[in-house]
Write an enzyme that holds these catalytic residues in place. Structure first.
Site, PDB file in Angstrom:
ATOM      1  N   ARG A 191     -12.827   0.445  -6.410  1.00 23.70           N
ATOM      2  CA  ARG A 191     -12.374   0.672  -5.038  1.00 23.70           C
ATOM      3  C   ARG A 191     -11.550   1.948  -4.956  1.00 23.70           C
ATOM      4  NH1 ARG A 191     -10.552  -2.399   0.036  1.00 23.70           N
ATOM      5  NH2 ARG A 191      -8.603  -1.453   0.561  1.00 23.70           N
ATOM      6  N   CYS A 220       0.801  -1.213   0.000  1.00 20.78           N
ATOM      7  CA  CYS A 220       0.000   0.000   0.000  1.00 20.78           C
ATOM      8  C   CYS A 220       0.838   1.269   0.000  1.00 20.78           C
ATOM      9  CB  CYS A 220      -0.848  -0.061   1.262  1.00 20.78           C
ATOM     10  SG  CYS A 220      -1.871   1.355   1.450  1.00 20.78           S
TER      11      CYS A 220
HETATM   12  P1  IMP Z   1      -1.329  -7.132   3.798  1.00 21.12           P
HETATM   13  O1  IMP Z   1      -1.938  -8.245   4.591  1.00 21.12           O
HETATM   14  O2  IMP Z   1      -0.383  -6.300   4.587  1.00 21.12           O
HETATM   15  O3  IMP Z   1      -0.753  -7.597   2.509  1.00 21.12           O
HETATM   16  O4  IMP Z   1      -2.544  -6.144   3.436  1.00 21.12           O
HETATM   17  C1  IMP Z   1      -3.676  -6.559   2.727  1.00 21.12           C
HETATM   18  C2  IMP Z   1      -4.697  -5.443   2.714  1.00 21.12           C
HETATM   19  O5  IMP Z   1      -4.186  -4.300   2.036  1.00 21.12           O
HETATM   20  C3  IMP Z   1      -5.975  -5.763   1.976  1.00 21.12           C
HETATM   21  O6  IMP Z   1      -6.855  -6.555   2.713  1.00 21.12           O
HETATM   22  C4  IMP Z   1      -6.533  -4.371   1.677  1.00 21.12           C
HETATM   23  O7  IMP Z   1      -7.225  -3.809   2.759  1.00 21.12           O
HETATM   24  C5  IMP Z   1      -5.281  -3.547   1.494  1.00 21.12           C
HETATM   25  N1  IMP Z   1      -4.975  -3.303   0.077  1.00 21.12           N
HETATM   26  C6  IMP Z   1      -5.075  -4.145  -0.963  1.00 21.12           C
HETATM   27  N2  IMP Z   1      -4.639  -3.565  -2.105  1.00 21.12           N
HETATM   28  C7  IMP Z   1      -4.262  -2.319  -1.763  1.00 21.12           C
HETATM   29  C8  IMP Z   1      -3.718  -1.219  -2.508  1.00 21.12           C
HETATM   30  O8  IMP Z   1      -3.443  -1.289  -3.701  1.00 21.12           O
HETATM   31  N3  IMP Z   1      -3.496  -0.074  -1.805  1.00 21.12           N
HETATM   32  C9  IMP Z   1      -3.763   0.021  -0.475  1.00 21.12           C
HETATM   33  N4  IMP Z   1      -4.232  -0.980   0.263  1.00 21.12           N
HETATM   34  C10 IMP Z   1      -4.482  -2.152  -0.376  1.00 21.12           C
END
Ligand code: IMP
Length: 527
Positions: A441, A336
């Site tokens: 989104r 993100c």
């Molecule tokens: P991770 O578990 O740290 O990989 O985060 C996953 C979460 O990041 C997802 O469930 C979303 O809420 C968020 N997310 C997914 N794609 C994006 C993006 O492109 N930008 C910002 N947040 C994202």
């Protein structure tokens, strides 16, 4: 040692006269002192153990009406959750949220596959046609390591079953142009759709065959049962199932546009249980209208999880509109760049604590989403009041995540990308606008320049979640045992009663808490 000491037997009495070790959650989260906190900023102090770790109960509500036995949820991302991830997450006691970066029909098909899944049956077997050549079969065998393929009229599932091709049929044939029609076995033992796993296993045992095709009334192949699977078939005592139908619990993401109402109708028709309204900033009139529409249209047929939010003010709007659960987190995900580009967001620890404490008054559970990097983070998120954790990167790169493995610099990798990355939003090429949930989104109709909120990358092969999720579960149970609580419920009560204590970690303490001082080491997490 010599000197005037107190009688050691009075240690517990003396302790009562002293200030308690550590901080309560409220003291930990004091905004004047702490600012925003995330998981690496603090530790939970250990408690007293008088029970074994395997007795720790991790049952939670993912939403108002759905209780699950493990607090694990997979992200609705197109490199994380499609059918296989959703089925396996549910089998292991959690929930997989199917992404919506595809057409409504494709997403509904995924929901149907999850709801139709019965442990033991292969509901999406690789099927070939009589016209398939031996060369093509060899390639399939190499790719999937299967030893038998059903042969149907048009080479697809739900088409008339003509035969089966097994290793034995092709053992001594070397001409790659030979057609399957000349090789397949046509005398088949089959079972009718609706057969129970037990009955099908019995037929397979008696037939002494390696594979048992399952057919419907029109003799069309609808599934397959395999002897090798039968042998390794495990029970899934934690599986997330509906109480009456025994079908797996299925969740899916949608957006807030008018056509998402049609999408939702298809998903509900396919058997959806929980819908997640997928928005990076959920506090909007669009989302509030969507929640109200879903509640009015579907009543208690499905639960609605709204979000994402990071403040109580945002949360209150969604709770008032009727949300059955909240997804909390903004800008903390591994892929993100929202905080960098949009300047908004909140550290996940603080966001979860503030919202969960507010939302519990209304019986609304919270999902901690984005930035969960290890088992310790899961335990901490739950301690701060989350009922479940949502994981993207932790589950990406597993056998159950979508996409093929590839090699780069000697490492086996899978693609993993943010749903707000340009890569994800451009999926589907020129038609992406109609198809892409990810586009919805992160953009409004009028945006002429796409500003990315995520990146695209790769993660290393993590093997199957059938090993990884049980590791997370066992790790969580051990964490709770160390804290001295027998369940997630006890953990959260202990936190709200200030019995479970916390301590902040300085930068030096964080270094001390990691592996240090070694020349080299291997980090194996479980066996
Ligand atoms: P991770 O578990 O740290 O990989 O985060 C996953 C979460 O990041 C997802 O469930 C979303 O809420 C968020 N997310 C997914 N794609 C994006 C993006 O492109 N930008 C910002 N947040 C994202």
């Amino acid at each position: 040692m010599s000197g005037n000491f107190l009688d050691y037997k009075t240690a517990l009495e003396v302790l009562k006269t002293e200030v308690r070790d550590g901080l309560s959650a409220e003291e930990l989260m004091d905004p004047q002192i702490s600012g925003g906190l995330t998981f690496n900023d603090f530790l939970i102090l250990p408690g007293f153990i008088d029970f074994s770790a395997d007795k720790v109960d991790c049952e939670v509500n993912i939403s108002r009406n759905f209780r699950i036995k493990t607090p694990f949820v997979s992200s609705p991302m197109d490199t994380v959750t499609e059918t296989s991830m959703a089925i396996n997450m549910a089998l292991l006691g959690g929930v997989g949220v199917l992404h919506n970066n595809c057409s409504a029909d494709e997403q509904a098909d995924m929901v149907r596959s999850v709801k139709k899944f019965e442990n033991g049956f292969i509901t999406d077997p690789i099927v070939i046609s009589p016209e398939t050549t031996l060369g093509e079969v060899w390639a399939l065998k190499d790719k999937y390591a299967f030893s038998g393929f059903p042969v149907t009229e048009d080479g697809k599932l739900n088409s008339k079953l003509l035969g089966i091709l097994t290793s034995r049929d092709i053992q001594f044939i070397y001409d790659s142009e030979t057609k399957v029609s000349d090789l397949m076995t046509c005398e088949l033992v089959v079972a009718q759709e609706g057969v129970t796993l037990e009955e099908a296993n019995q037929i397979l045992r008696e037939s002494k065959k390696g594979k048992l095709p399952i057919v419907n009334g029109n003799y069309e192949c609808v599934a397959l049962l395999s002897r090798s699977d039968l042998l390794k078939n495990r029970n899934f005592p934690l599986a997330s199932k509906r109480p009456h139908s025994k079908q797996l619990v299925c969740a899916a993401a949608i957006g807030t546009r008018p056509d998402d109402r049609e999408r939702l109708a298809k998903l509900v028709d396919a058997g959806l249980d929980i819908v997640i309204i997928d928005s990076s900033q959920g506090n909007s009139s669009y989302q509030i209208e969507m929640i109200k529409y879903i509640k009015e249209t579907y009543g208690n047929r499905i639960d609605v999880i709204a979000g994402n939010v990071v403040t109580r003010e945002q949360a209150a709007n969604l709770i008032a509109a009727g949300a059955d659960g909240l997804r909390v987190g903004m800008g903390s995900g591994s892929i993100c760049i929202t905080q960098e580009v949009m300047a908004v967001g909140r550290p996940l620890g603080t966001a979860v604590y503030r919202i969960a404490k507010f939302a519990r008054q209304f019986g609304v559970p919270v999902i901690a989403d984005g930035g969960i990097q290890n088992v310790g983070h899961i335990t901490k998120a739950l301690a701060l009041g989350a009922s479940t954790v949502m994981m993207g990167s932790l589950l990406a790169g597993t056998a159950e995540s979508p996409g093929e493995y590839f090699y780069h610099e000697g490492k086996r990798l899978k693609k993993f990308r943010g749903m707000g990355s340009l890569d994800a939003m451009e999926k589907g090429g020129p038609n992406a606008k109609e198809n892409s949930g990810s586009m919805k989104r992160y953009f409004s109709e009028s945006d002429s320049i796409k500003v990315a909120q995520g990146v695209a990358g790769a993660v290393v092969d993590k093997g199957s979640i059938r090993k990884f999720v049980p590791y997370l579960f066992a790790g969580l149970q051990h964490g709770l045992q160390d804290i001295g609580v027998r369940s997630i419920k006890d953990l959260q009560e202990g936190v709200y009663n200030s019995v479970v204590r916390f301590e902040k970690r300085t930068a030096a303490a964080q270094l001390e808490g990691g592996v240090h001082g070694l020349h080299s080491y291997e980090k194996r997490l479980f066996s």
